[in-house]
Design an enzyme around this catalytic site. Sequence first.
Site, PDB file in Angstrom:
ATOM      1  N   ASN A   9       0.811  -1.196   0.121  1.00  0.00           N
ATOM      2  CA  ASN A   9       0.047   0.131   0.037  1.00  0.00           C
ATOM      3  C   ASN A   9       1.084   1.336   0.049  1.00  0.00           C
ATOM      4  O   ASN A   9       1.429   1.486   0.961  1.00  0.00           O
ATOM      5  CB  ASN A   9      -0.819   0.004   1.198  1.00  0.00           C
ATOM      6  CG  ASN A   9      -1.765   1.151   1.221  1.00  0.00           C
ATOM      7  OD1 ASN A   9      -1.653   2.049   0.499  1.00  0.00           O
ATOM      8  ND2 ASN A   9      -2.649   1.362   2.406  1.00  0.00           N
ATOM      9  N   LYS A  11      -0.056   4.082  -0.299  1.00  0.00           N
ATOM     10  CA  LYS A  11      -0.752   5.370   0.496  1.00  0.00           C
ATOM     11  C   LYS A  11      -0.375   6.671  -0.628  1.00  0.00           C
ATOM     12  O   LYS A  11      -0.264   6.459  -1.868  1.00  0.00           O
ATOM     13  CB  LYS A  11      -0.324   5.701   1.655  1.00  0.00           C
ATOM     14  CG  LYS A  11      -0.023   4.437   2.551  1.00  0.00           C
ATOM     15  CD  LYS A  11      -0.152   4.543   3.830  1.00  0.00           C
ATOM     16  CE  LYS A  11      -0.419   3.145   4.807  1.00  0.00           C
ATOM     17  NZ  LYS A  11      -0.177   3.132   6.293  1.00  0.00           N
ATOM     18  N   HIS A  93      -9.559   1.129   4.806  1.00  0.00           N
ATOM     19  CA  HIS A  93      -8.424   1.533   5.318  1.00  0.00           C
ATOM     20  C   HIS A  93      -8.661   2.556   6.757  1.00  0.00           C
ATOM     21  O   HIS A  93      -9.263   3.279   6.482  1.00  0.00           O
ATOM     22  CB  HIS A  93      -7.179   1.996   4.417  1.00  0.00           C
ATOM     23  CG  HIS A  93      -5.894   1.991   4.932  1.00  0.00           C
ATOM     24  ND1 HIS A  93      -5.374   2.956   5.885  1.00  0.00           N
ATOM     25  CD2 HIS A  93      -5.000   0.827   4.979  1.00  0.00           C
ATOM     26  CE1 HIS A  93      -4.224   2.549   6.492  1.00  0.00           C
ATOM     27  NE2 HIS A  93      -4.016   1.430   5.666  1.00  0.00           N
ATOM     28  N   GLU A  95      -7.080   4.798   7.462  1.00  0.00           N
ATOM     29  CA  GLU A  95      -6.689   6.158   7.263  1.00  0.00           C
ATOM     30  C   GLU A  95      -7.669   6.913   6.512  1.00  0.00           C
ATOM     31  O   GLU A  95      -8.135   7.909   6.864  1.00  0.00           O
ATOM     32  CB  GLU A  95      -5.198   6.403   6.331  1.00  0.00           C
ATOM     33  CG  GLU A  95      -4.248   6.091   7.309  1.00  0.00           C
ATOM     34  CD  GLU A  95      -2.881   5.562   6.790  1.00  0.00           C
ATOM     35  OE1 GLU A  95      -3.021   5.567   5.424  1.00  0.00           O
ATOM     36  OE2 GLU A  95      -2.016   5.335   7.282  1.00  0.00           O
ATOM     37  N   GLU A 167      -5.184  -4.605  10.708  1.00  0.00           N
ATOM     38  CA  GLU A 167      -4.133  -3.525  10.714  1.00  0.00           C
ATOM     39  C   GLU A 167      -4.548  -2.868  12.150  1.00  0.00           C
ATOM     40  O   GLU A 167      -5.430  -1.909  12.031  1.00  0.00           O
ATOM     41  CB  GLU A 167      -4.088  -2.491   9.757  1.00  0.00           C
ATOM     42  CG  GLU A 167      -3.922  -3.404   8.376  1.00  0.00           C
ATOM     43  CD  GLU A 167      -3.143  -2.243   7.594  1.00  0.00           C
ATOM     44  OE1 GLU A 167      -2.379  -2.425   6.759  1.00  0.00           O
ATOM     45  OE2 GLU A 167      -4.202  -1.321   7.020  1.00  0.00           O
ATOM     46  N   GLY A 173       2.374   2.815  10.847  1.00  0.00           N
ATOM     47  CA  GLY A 173       3.491   3.847  10.806  1.00  0.00           C
ATOM     48  C   GLY A 173       4.022   4.403  11.959  1.00  0.00           C
ATOM     49  O   GLY A 173       4.688   5.292  12.406  1.00  0.00           O
ATOM     50  N   SER A 213       3.350  -1.664  10.518  1.00  0.00           N
ATOM     51  CA  SER A 213       5.017  -1.445  10.743  1.00  0.00           C
ATOM     52  C   SER A 213       5.442  -3.029  10.379  1.00  0.00           C
ATOM     53  O   SER A 213       6.576  -3.282  10.879  1.00  0.00           O
ATOM     54  CB  SER A 213       5.212  -1.105  12.091  1.00  0.00           C
ATOM     55  OG  SER A 213       4.602   0.080  12.536  1.00  0.00           O
TER      56      SER A 213
HETATM   57  P1  13P Z   1       2.993   0.929   7.627  1.00  0.00           P
HETATM   58  O1  13P Z   1       3.317  -0.226   7.274  1.00  0.00           O
HETATM   59  O2  13P Z   1       3.830   2.124   7.124  1.00  0.00           O
HETATM   60  O3  13P Z   1       2.972   0.670   9.146  1.00  0.00           O
HETATM   61  O4  13P Z   1       1.336   0.949   7.207  1.00  0.00           O
HETATM   62  C1  13P Z   1       0.486  -0.206   7.337  1.00  0.00           C
HETATM   63  C2  13P Z   1      -0.703   0.025   6.478  1.00  0.00           C
HETATM   64  O5  13P Z   1      -1.346   1.074   6.980  1.00  0.00           O
HETATM   65  C3  13P Z   1      -0.647  -0.702   5.347  1.00  0.00           C
HETATM   66  O6  13P Z   1      -2.105  -0.516   4.659  1.00  0.00           O
END
Ligand code: 13P
Length: 271
Positions: A9, A11, A93, A95, A167, A173, A213
């Site tokens: 991903n 992002k 997701h 976010e 997640e 992150g 992460s």
């Molecule tokens: P990180 O691997 O940067 O923590 O992000 C995870 C994520 O949100 C994948 O969709």
Amino acid sequence: MRDVVIAANWKMNTTPADAGELAASLAAATRHPEVVRVICPPYLSLAAVGRAVAGEGIEVGAQDVHHEASGAYTGAISAPMLAGLATWVILGHSERRRDQGETDALVNRKLHRALASGLRPIVCVGEVLADRDAGRAEAVVAGQVRGCLARIDSETLLAGGLVIAYEPVWAIGTGRTASGADAAAMSAAIRAVLAEVGSTRLADSVPVLYGGSVTSANVGEFLVEPSIDGALVGGASLKPDEMAGIVARAAVTATARAVVEAASRPADDRR
Ligand code: 13P
């Protein structure tokens, strides 16, 4: 035997000008066809990534899709627009739940649309830290799975290749991860809901990924868990060296599963 899936991903990173080069580097670093590899770049980079990975066996996904096929939805992207550009889609997701106010009900509408459009969905669920600290992480995630999958029958979910990504929001992150054991317990809780709202076959068939992460150094902790089938990778998915390690470790799990599967087949079928 469930697919072992490593999904990247990206992002809100990369531009159409640099995405192709990164995708080509990732493809060269992750040549393990036994692992289902998916790259989910921003919409504007889908075409460049698709061109860069053509013939590599890597699939391309979008990071979201609108629940309607067309209409007065300024700025939105619909499933028909993704035809020829993406075969997978990330839905719900955290976010987007946080920044766009997406609810389980909305994710459910998007899931209906994705399945009707032939997009393989990765539905994201996960608790915030307050839920985990209060001991209600599994109840929260179970509720998310129920809400996201409402009114979709088991056969449709199986035919559409549903994938669920667990997640934990506090691990995204942050450099913190769930423990392998906690992620496996959550995967079991998710499968219990799949059995309850769908069928035992659905519970046994849906790949459950861990995200939050994930790096080449910690992915093994998740992949040793039989109930975890891969990872949804954020930050590390922008680094070819990291993805090389992550996919190589996933290939070990995929190969081991194939060996177990072959050994469990009756001798007559093995010839
Ligand atoms: P990180 O691997 O940067 O923590 O992000 C995870 C994520 O949100 C994948 O969709």
